[in-house]
Design an enzyme around this catalytic site. Structure first.
Site, PDB file in Angstrom:
ATOM      1  N   CYS A 164       1.084  -1.348  -0.135  1.00 27.90           N
ATOM      2  CA  CYS A 164       0.008  -0.058   0.368  1.00 27.90           C
ATOM      3  C   CYS A 164       0.933   1.412  -0.273  1.00 27.90           C
ATOM      4  CB  CYS A 164      -0.438   0.030   1.554  1.00 27.90           C
ATOM      5  SG  CYS A 164      -2.087   1.480   1.323  1.00 27.90           S
ATOM      6  N   GLU A 165       0.498   1.931  -0.881  1.00 34.43           N
ATOM      7  CA  GLU A 165       1.476   3.311  -1.256  1.00 34.43           C
ATOM      8  C   GLU A 165       1.629   3.594  -0.067  1.00 34.43           C
ATOM      9  OE1 GLU A 165      -0.999   6.242  -3.824  1.00 34.43           O
ATOM     10  OE2 GLU A 165       0.387   4.586  -4.786  1.00 34.43           O
ATOM     11  N   HIS A 166       0.020   3.905   0.968  1.00 33.59           N
ATOM     12  CA  HIS A 166       0.224   4.975   1.689  1.00 33.59           C
ATOM     13  C   HIS A 166       0.710   4.255   3.550  1.00 33.59           C
ATOM     14  CE1 HIS A 166      -3.678   5.764  -0.165  1.00 33.59           C
ATOM     15  NE2 HIS A 166      -3.188   6.496  -0.905  1.00 33.59           N
ATOM     16  N   HIS A 167       0.321   2.751   4.013  1.00 29.23           N
ATOM     17  CA  HIS A 167       1.075   3.306   4.907  1.00 29.23           C
ATOM     18  C   HIS A 167       2.473   2.067   4.749  1.00 29.23           C
ATOM     19  CE1 HIS A 167      -2.940   3.836   5.451  1.00 29.23           C
ATOM     20  NE2 HIS A 167      -2.175   4.587   6.594  1.00 29.23           N
ATOM     21  N   GLN A 169      -5.111   0.016  -4.551  1.00 28.82           N
ATOM     22  CA  GLN A 169      -5.728  -1.046  -5.431  1.00 28.82           C
ATOM     23  C   GLN A 169      -6.427  -0.559  -6.345  1.00 28.82           C
ATOM     24  OE1 GLN A 169      -7.899  -4.909  -3.264  1.00 28.82           O
ATOM     25  NE2 GLN A 169      -8.888  -5.291  -4.589  1.00 28.82           N
ATOM     26  N   HIS A 180      -6.109  -6.223   2.909  1.00 30.97           N
ATOM     27  CA  HIS A 180      -5.206  -4.779   3.213  1.00 30.97           C
ATOM     28  C   HIS A 180      -4.738  -5.307   4.908  1.00 30.97           C
ATOM     29  CE1 HIS A 180      -5.507  -2.943  -0.744  1.00 30.97           C
ATOM     30  NE2 HIS A 180      -6.228  -3.974  -0.339  1.00 30.97           N
ATOM     31  N   CYS A 237      -3.237  -2.697   6.220  1.00 27.88           N
ATOM     32  CA  CYS A 237      -3.084  -1.286   7.052  1.00 27.88           C
ATOM     33  C   CYS A 237      -5.043  -0.832   7.334  1.00 27.88           C
ATOM     34  CB  CYS A 237      -3.260  -0.384   5.675  1.00 27.88           C
ATOM     35  SG  CYS A 237      -3.917  -0.112   4.191  1.00 27.88           S
TER      36      CYS A 237
END
Length: 184
Positions: free
Chosen positions: A75-78, A116, A144, A146
């Site tokens: 995940c690019e956020h976490h 995703q 996920h 995250c």
């Protein structure tokens, strides 16, 4: 090995309040850097190199479905993993793609920092580009970390995304055939 990555992982470990020189952590920065390079090696691949000419002439004009291609991404956020499976269907237009190339396409895009929704679109566009298909459908189902390990901590949650191109988008009967085949 990227020495900068190793250094940064060492700093992260120290920033967490741990001793990066402790026996169990001494080589962790190097291992973590190596793991991150592997988990993001999709940045160093191109569709052209990956397909490598494995597109073949064919009279097949019926739907081709490849189900349950496992995928692992970050995940690019976490920077936490999401894990799932990808289903790809396409309607050949005089050409078919070598079977293993579908898994390689999934891996190339999954091995990048991702969301995703975008991963699903990238795979669909790549299959379309490689095959010139009359239509492409891609569905990804993933869990996920995250959402499972932090934040709302929902252990049984999953996410499904789809992208339909060409006949899969324009023709309800084609889309329905694809969805029916996936659930068999």
């Amino acid at each position: 090995m990227n020495e900068d990555l190793t250094h940064h992982y060492r700093e992260i470990i120290a920033g967490l309040g741990e001793d990066p020189d402790r026996e169990g952590l001494r080589d962790t920065p190097k291992r973590a850097a190596k793991a991150m390079q592997f988990l993001t090696h999709g940045y160093h691949q191109t569709l052209e190199e990956l397909v490598n000419g494995a597109v073949f002439s064919s009279d097949t004009d019926e739907m081709v479905l490849i189900k349950d291609i496992e995928l692992y991404s970050l995940c690019e956020h976490h920077l936490l993993p999401f894990i799932g499976k990808c289903h790809i269907g396409y309607l050949p237009n005089g050409k078919v793609l070598g079977l293993s190339k579908f898994a390689r396409i999934v891996d190339m895009y999954a091995r990048r920092l991702q969301i995703q929704e975008e991963l699903t679109r990238q795979i669909a566009n790549a299959v379309q580009e490689a095959t010139g298909a009359r239509g492409v459908g891609v569905i990804i189902e993933a869990r996920h970390m995250c959402m499972m390990m932090r934040g709302v901590e929902k252990q049984n949650s999953s996410m499904k995304t789809s992208v339909m191109l060409g006949a899969f988008r324009e023709q309800q009967i084609t889309r329905q055939e694809f969805l029916t085949l996936i659930h068999r």
